[in-house]
Design a protein around this motif. Structure first.
Motif, PDB file in Angstrom:
ATOM      1  N   MET A   1      62.694  57.324  52.499  1.00 15.70           N
ATOM      2  CA  MET A   1      62.080  56.128  51.912  1.00 15.70           C
ATOM      3  C   MET A   1      62.456  56.029  50.430  1.00 15.70           C
ATOM      4  O   MET A   1      62.353  56.981  49.691  1.00 15.70           O
ATOM      5  CB  MET A   1      60.547  56.216  51.995  1.00 15.70           C
ATOM      6  N   SER A   2      62.867  54.859  50.060  1.00 17.16           N
ATOM      7  CA  SER A   2      63.170  54.690  48.653  1.00 17.16           C
ATOM      8  C   SER A   2      62.683  53.323  48.201  1.00 17.16           C
ATOM      9  O   SER A   2      62.648  52.379  48.972  1.00 17.16           O
ATOM     10  CB  SER A   2      64.677  54.799  48.428  1.00 17.16           C
ATOM     11  N   ALA A   3      62.273  53.252  46.970  1.00 12.79           N
ATOM     12  CA  ALA A   3      61.866  51.959  46.431  1.00 12.79           C
ATOM     13  C   ALA A   3      63.097  51.323  45.821  1.00 12.79           C
ATOM     14  O   ALA A   3      63.801  51.940  45.042  1.00 12.79           O
ATOM     15  CB  ALA A   3      60.781  52.146  45.392  1.00 12.79           C
ATOM     16  N   SER A  10      59.485  44.940  43.345  1.00 10.20           N
ATOM     17  CA  SER A  10      59.764  46.259  43.859  1.00 10.20           C
ATOM     18  C   SER A  10      59.179  46.366  45.262  1.00 10.20           C
ATOM     19  O   SER A  10      57.985  46.206  45.471  1.00 10.20           O
ATOM     20  CB  SER A  10      59.139  47.294  42.920  1.00 10.20           C
ATOM     21  N   GLU A  12      59.409  48.564  49.118  1.00 10.11           N
ATOM     22  CA  GLU A  12      59.858  49.820  49.700  1.00 10.11           C
ATOM     23  C   GLU A  12      60.791  49.543  50.883  1.00 10.11           C
ATOM     24  O   GLU A  12      60.438  48.809  51.806  1.00 10.11           O
ATOM     25  CB  GLU A  12      58.638  50.621  50.172  1.00 10.11           C
ATOM     26  N   ASP A  14      63.457  51.294  53.896  1.00  5.09           N
ATOM     27  CA  ASP A  14      63.734  52.568  54.572  1.00  5.09           C
ATOM     28  C   ASP A  14      65.181  52.989  54.303  1.00  5.09           C
ATOM     29  O   ASP A  14      65.916  52.299  53.579  1.00  5.09           O
ATOM     30  CB  ASP A  14      63.415  52.474  56.073  1.00  5.09           C
TER      31      ASP A  14
END
Lengths: 104, 159
Positions: A1-3, A10, A12, A14
């Protein structure tokens, strides 16, 4: 997971770049996600996106391309023009849905 | 494969050499899936696979329980008249339930999505078929050497 930092937004995403939470989605995010794929959204794009969002809400699953053409009313040829080179994932990405799992 | 599932380099060639329902659909499903993923697709129909693009036969492909233990029917039953037709109808119904289109519609979708469809020249001659016997979306009739050119650098599936 990365923002992923989008302009002033912003959300999130996958590992494959799909929105983690479909409720995070809004039209500005769609425009940004599409731009990242090199797509400038037109009315026809929105027709596809709106259909997918609505269908997902109603059925709980990401519509297949066949469903988008048959029920959503956008022919295959046009769908591949609107979202070139791999429409299945691109449509789902821009519509803020998860990776499609259907085979058709 | 790049992060967004978009790889202009990847090419898939599918050789369809069989004309039964259970051998036709895997090729069609994979071709369509590849296109949905942005992979370049070429389908080459040869021998019994010609039935898949033969206008008169394409929507009337059969599945036979004969010599097919997976269908769970004794061969002795499979030889009875009407059993193949019944097994075929059942399989078609199941395919339809899963929302997979009939063969002609499937090929049209693949073609509309940019997939190329080629018929084998030798099989055409052998089966005495003419271009007008083939489904309208078939791009061309080509020989084995032309197929070699088309499939250069591609992953090849033989079904």
């Amino acid at each position: 997971m990365s923002a992923n930092e989008l302009t002033q937004i912003s959300v999130e995403l996958d590992a494959d770049g799909f929105l983690v939470n479909p409720d995070d989605w809004n039209r500005d995010i769609a425009i940004q996600l599409a731009a990242e794929l090199g797509i400038e959204l037109t009315d026809r794009h929105w027709q596809v996106i709106d259909f997918c969002r609505k269908d997902f809400k109603e059925t709980g699953s990401v519509p297949t391309l066949r469903r988008i053409t048959k029920v959503g009313g956008v022919p295959t040829k046009e769908l591949y023009k609107l979202f070139p080179k791999g429409p299945a994932k691109k449509v789902a990405k821009v519509a803020g849905l998860s990776k499609p799992t259907g085979c058709i | 494969m790049s992060e967004n599932g978009n790889d202009a380099e990847r090419k898939l060639c599918i050789i369809c050499s069989k004309g039964t329902i259970d051998m036709a659909y895997p090729g069609l499903v994979l071709a369509n899936a590849a296109l949905m993923e942005g992979i370049d697709v070429t389908m080459f129909f040869t021998f019994w696979g010609m039935d898949i693009i033969n206008k008169k036969k394409m929507n009337n492909l059969k599945a036979t329980p004969l010599g097919n233990p997976s269908m769970g029917m004794p061969n002795i039953v499979g030889i009875l008249p009407g059993v193949t037709a019944m097994a075929s109808a059942m399989m078609k119904k199941e395919i339809e339930k899963l929302d997979f289109p009939p063969v002609d519609e499937f090929l049209e979708t693949i073609h509309d999505a940019g997939g190329k469809l080629y018929a084998c020249r030798m099989a055409m001659d052998m089966m005495k078929l003419k271009k007008e016997d083939l489904f309208s979306e078939v791009d061309d009739v080509i020989g084995a050497m032309e197929f070699m050119e088309l499939s250069e650098g591609a992953q090849v599936l033989f079904i």
